[in-house]
Design a protein around this motif. Structure first.
Motif, PDB file in Angstrom:
ATOM      1  N   ILE A 130       1.618 -14.543  18.551  1.00 58.68           N
ATOM      2  CA  ILE A 130       3.075 -14.366  18.554  1.00 58.68           C
ATOM      3  C   ILE A 130       3.437 -13.575  19.807  1.00 58.68           C
ATOM      4  CG2 ILE A 130       5.074 -13.450  17.316  1.00 58.68           C
ATOM      5  CD1 ILE A 130       3.398 -13.622  14.754  1.00 58.68           C
ATOM      6  N   HIS A 131       4.039 -14.207  20.779  1.00 58.53           N
ATOM      7  CA  HIS A 131       4.329 -13.576  22.062  1.00 58.53           C
ATOM      8  C   HIS A 131       5.243 -12.360  21.867  1.00 58.53           C
ATOM      9  CE1 HIS A 131       2.264 -16.830  23.953  1.00 58.53           C
ATOM     10  NE2 HIS A 131       3.125 -17.734  23.512  1.00 58.53           N
ATOM     11  N   ASN A 132       4.893 -11.281  22.569  1.00 54.85           N
ATOM     12  CA  ASN A 132       5.639 -10.020  22.497  1.00 54.85           C
ATOM     13  C   ASN A 132       5.563  -9.362  21.119  1.00 54.85           C
ATOM     14  OD1 ASN A 132       6.585 -10.299  25.222  1.00 54.85           O
ATOM     15  ND2 ASN A 132       8.159 -11.737  24.480  1.00 54.85           N
ATOM     16  N   TYR A 133       4.552  -9.706  20.335  1.00 55.34           N
ATOM     17  CA  TYR A 133       4.390  -9.071  19.032  1.00 55.34           C
ATOM     18  C   TYR A 133       4.070  -7.593  19.242  1.00 55.34           C
ATOM     19  CZ  TYR A 133       3.065  -8.604  14.116  1.00 55.34           C
ATOM     20  OH  TYR A 133       3.009  -8.224  12.789  1.00 55.34           O
ATOM     21  N   PRO A 134       4.815  -6.681  18.616  1.00 54.46           N
ATOM     22  CA  PRO A 134       4.648  -5.244  18.892  1.00 54.46           C
ATOM     23  C   PRO A 134       3.342  -4.673  18.348  1.00 54.46           C
ATOM     24  CG  PRO A 134       6.256  -5.597  17.156  1.00 54.46           C
ATOM     25  CD  PRO A 134       5.930  -6.951  17.683  1.00 54.46           C
ATOM     26  N   ASP A 135       2.718  -3.813  19.140  1.00 57.00           N
ATOM     27  CA  ASP A 135       1.478  -3.167  18.723  1.00 57.00           C
ATOM     28  C   ASP A 135       1.674  -2.303  17.484  1.00 57.00           C
ATOM     29  OD1 ASP A 135       0.269  -4.387  20.823  1.00 57.00           O
ATOM     30  OD2 ASP A 135      -0.065  -2.554  22.010  1.00 57.00           O
ATOM     31  N   LYS A 136       2.880  -1.803  17.258  1.00 61.34           N
ATOM     32  CA  LYS A 136       3.129  -0.927  16.113  1.00 61.34           C
ATOM     33  C   LYS A 136       2.920  -1.645  14.786  1.00 61.34           C
ATOM     34  CE  LYS A 136       8.130  -1.811  15.827  1.00 61.34           C
ATOM     35  NZ  LYS A 136       9.489  -1.211  15.858  1.00 61.34           N
ATOM     36  N   ASN A 137       2.903  -2.991  14.804  1.00 57.67           N
ATOM     37  CA  ASN A 137       2.705  -3.761  13.578  1.00 57.67           C
ATOM     38  C   ASN A 137       1.242  -4.119  13.323  1.00 57.67           C
ATOM     39  OD1 ASN A 137       5.437  -3.750  13.015  1.00 57.67           O
ATOM     40  ND2 ASN A 137       5.809  -5.766  13.916  1.00 57.67           N
ATOM     41  N   LEU A 138       0.352  -3.630  14.173  1.00 55.34           N
ATOM     42  CA  LEU A 138      -1.065  -3.979  14.039  1.00 55.34           C
ATOM     43  C   LEU A 138      -1.819  -2.897  13.270  1.00 55.34           C
ATOM     44  CD1 LEU A 138      -1.734  -5.346  17.633  1.00 55.34           C
ATOM     45  CD2 LEU A 138      -1.134  -6.627  15.571  1.00 55.34           C
ATOM     46  N   PRO A 139      -2.885  -3.334  12.573  1.00 58.10           N
ATOM     47  CA  PRO A 139      -3.345  -4.715  12.395  1.00 58.10           C
ATOM     48  C   PRO A 139      -2.437  -5.490  11.437  1.00 58.10           C
ATOM     49  CG  PRO A 139      -4.690  -3.250  11.081  1.00 58.10           C
ATOM     50  CD  PRO A 139      -3.774  -2.366  11.876  1.00 58.10           C
ATOM     51  N   THR A 140      -2.421  -6.805  11.619  1.00 59.24           N
ATOM     52  CA  THR A 140      -1.650  -7.684  10.741  1.00 59.24           C
ATOM     53  C   THR A 140      -2.565  -8.778  10.202  1.00 59.24           C
ATOM     54  OG1 THR A 140       0.456  -7.302  11.865  1.00 59.24           O
ATOM     55  CG2 THR A 140       0.235  -9.350  10.634  1.00 59.24           C
ATOM     56  N   LEU A 141      -2.493  -8.999   8.894  1.00 58.55           N
ATOM     57  CA  LEU A 141      -3.221 -10.104   8.272  1.00 58.55           C
ATOM     58  C   LEU A 141      -2.243 -11.188   7.857  1.00 58.55           C
ATOM     59  CD1 LEU A 141      -5.885  -8.486   5.878  1.00 58.55           C
ATOM     60  CD2 LEU A 141      -6.177  -9.312   8.215  1.00 58.55           C
ATOM     61  N   LEU A 142      -2.558 -12.425   8.186  1.00 58.79           N
ATOM     62  CA  LEU A 142      -1.807 -13.594   7.715  1.00 58.79           C
ATOM     63  C   LEU A 142      -2.741 -14.398   6.820  1.00 58.79           C
ATOM     64  CD1 LEU A 142      -0.187 -14.735  11.100  1.00 58.79           C
ATOM     65  CD2 LEU A 142       0.629 -13.007   9.480  1.00 58.79           C
ATOM     66  N   ILE A 143      -2.293 -14.679   5.612  1.00 60.61           N
ATOM     67  CA  ILE A 143      -3.137 -15.380   4.650  1.00 60.61           C
ATOM     68  C   ILE A 143      -2.576 -16.786   4.443  1.00 60.61           C
ATOM     69  CG2 ILE A 143      -4.295 -15.213   2.428  1.00 60.61           C
ATOM     70  CD1 ILE A 143      -4.576 -12.733   4.263  1.00 60.61           C
ATOM     71  N   TYR A 144      -3.390 -17.797   4.752  1.00 62.80           N
ATOM     72  CA  TYR A 144      -2.962 -19.192   4.623  1.00 62.80           C
ATOM     73  C   TYR A 144      -3.729 -19.889   3.507  1.00 62.80           C
ATOM     74  CZ  TYR A 144      -0.363 -19.257   9.049  1.00 62.80           C
ATOM     75  OH  TYR A 144       0.553 -19.030  10.045  1.00 62.80           O
ATOM     76  N   GLY A 145      -3.005 -20.732   2.773  1.00 64.95           N
ATOM     77  CA  GLY A 145      -3.616 -21.571   1.757  1.00 64.95           C
ATOM     78  C   GLY A 145      -2.727 -22.760   1.478  1.00 64.95           C
TER      79      GLY A 145
END
Length: 233
Positions: free
Chosen positions: A150-165
């Motif tokens: 995600i371009h320009n995704y802010p570092d303050k939101n890391l780490p981020t998990l996305l769960i796909y199913g």
């Protein structure tokens, strides 16, 4: 006129009781009849056998049951091996996101970690996910540099998990505030994934020297969820 024919006129006559109702034979009727006939023939065959022949037949039946059980276990093991085909935390790039995540999640659960190497919590998350990937090999674990996903995704939101199913995102976890930041334990992330359904407890493999080196207590805060905007497709 053939009274057995399935015609409109015959239907009218049957409705008024002039012709008897037509008996329709279904596939289930044919199957049940065949089973009953086979059972009757088997009973007649057994009645013609003497004591020694019956004893020999019993041994053969035991061998047949054991062989069926062996074949069933082999099939179950092969099916499990086909599911447990991952076992590693793999780094991917933006061009591979659609095939490695979105498309792949139609067949299996995919856990995506958006990270940056310079952030300590991301390093901790990568370590936990690498171990969970070894334990739950039917689930695919990948990581991708946050700004590639995600371009320009802010570092303050890391780490981020996305769960796909099932071909779609089923959950997202932003930051580790819920678990106390650097005090987050592997079993905290494991339980989060279990709650979503991304991993199956029945498929869990033990790790060598299994244990959680991070013994800090998690706090009672709630996980932070945000709108991630347009995802890579």
């Amino acid at each position: 006129m053939n009274p057995d024919e399935d015609t409109e006129w015959n239907d009218i006559l049957r409705k008024h009781g002039i012709l008897p109702q037509q008996v329709k034979v279904t596939q289930n009727d044919i199957y049940d009849s065949a089973v009953a006939q086979a059972q009757e023939e088997e009973s007649r065959r057994l009645e013609r056998l003497d004591i020694d022949e019956l004893a020999e037949l019993e041994d053969e039946e035991d061998d047949r049951v054991l062989e069926q059980y062996r074949q069933q276990r082999v099939a179950e093991m092969q099916a499990q091996a086909a599911r447990e085909k991952y076992g590693e935390l793999v780094q991917i790039s933006e061009p591979a996101y659609k095939s490695q995540v979105t498309e792949c999640s139609k067949q299996t659960w995919v856990v995506v970690h958006l990270f940056r190497e310079s952030i300590p919590e991301c390093k901790l998350m990568n370590r936990h996910l690498a171990e969970l990937a070894q334990q739950y090999r039917a689930t695919k674990f990948v990581k991708i540099v946050s700004v590639e996903c995600i371009h320009n995704y802010p570092d303050k939101n890391l780490p981020t998990l996305l769960i796909y199913g099932h071909g779609d995102m089923k959950g997202q976890l932003v930051r580790l505030d819920r678990y106390g930041g650097m005090r987050t334990r592997r079993r905290d992330i494991e339980q989060y994934l279990l709650d979503i359904g991304a991993i199956d407890k029945a498929m869990r493999r033990p790790l060598a020297g299994d244990g959680d080196s991070s013994d800090g207590d998690s706090d009672d805060g709630r996980a932070t969820y945000v709108d991630l905007g347009k995802r890579v497709e």
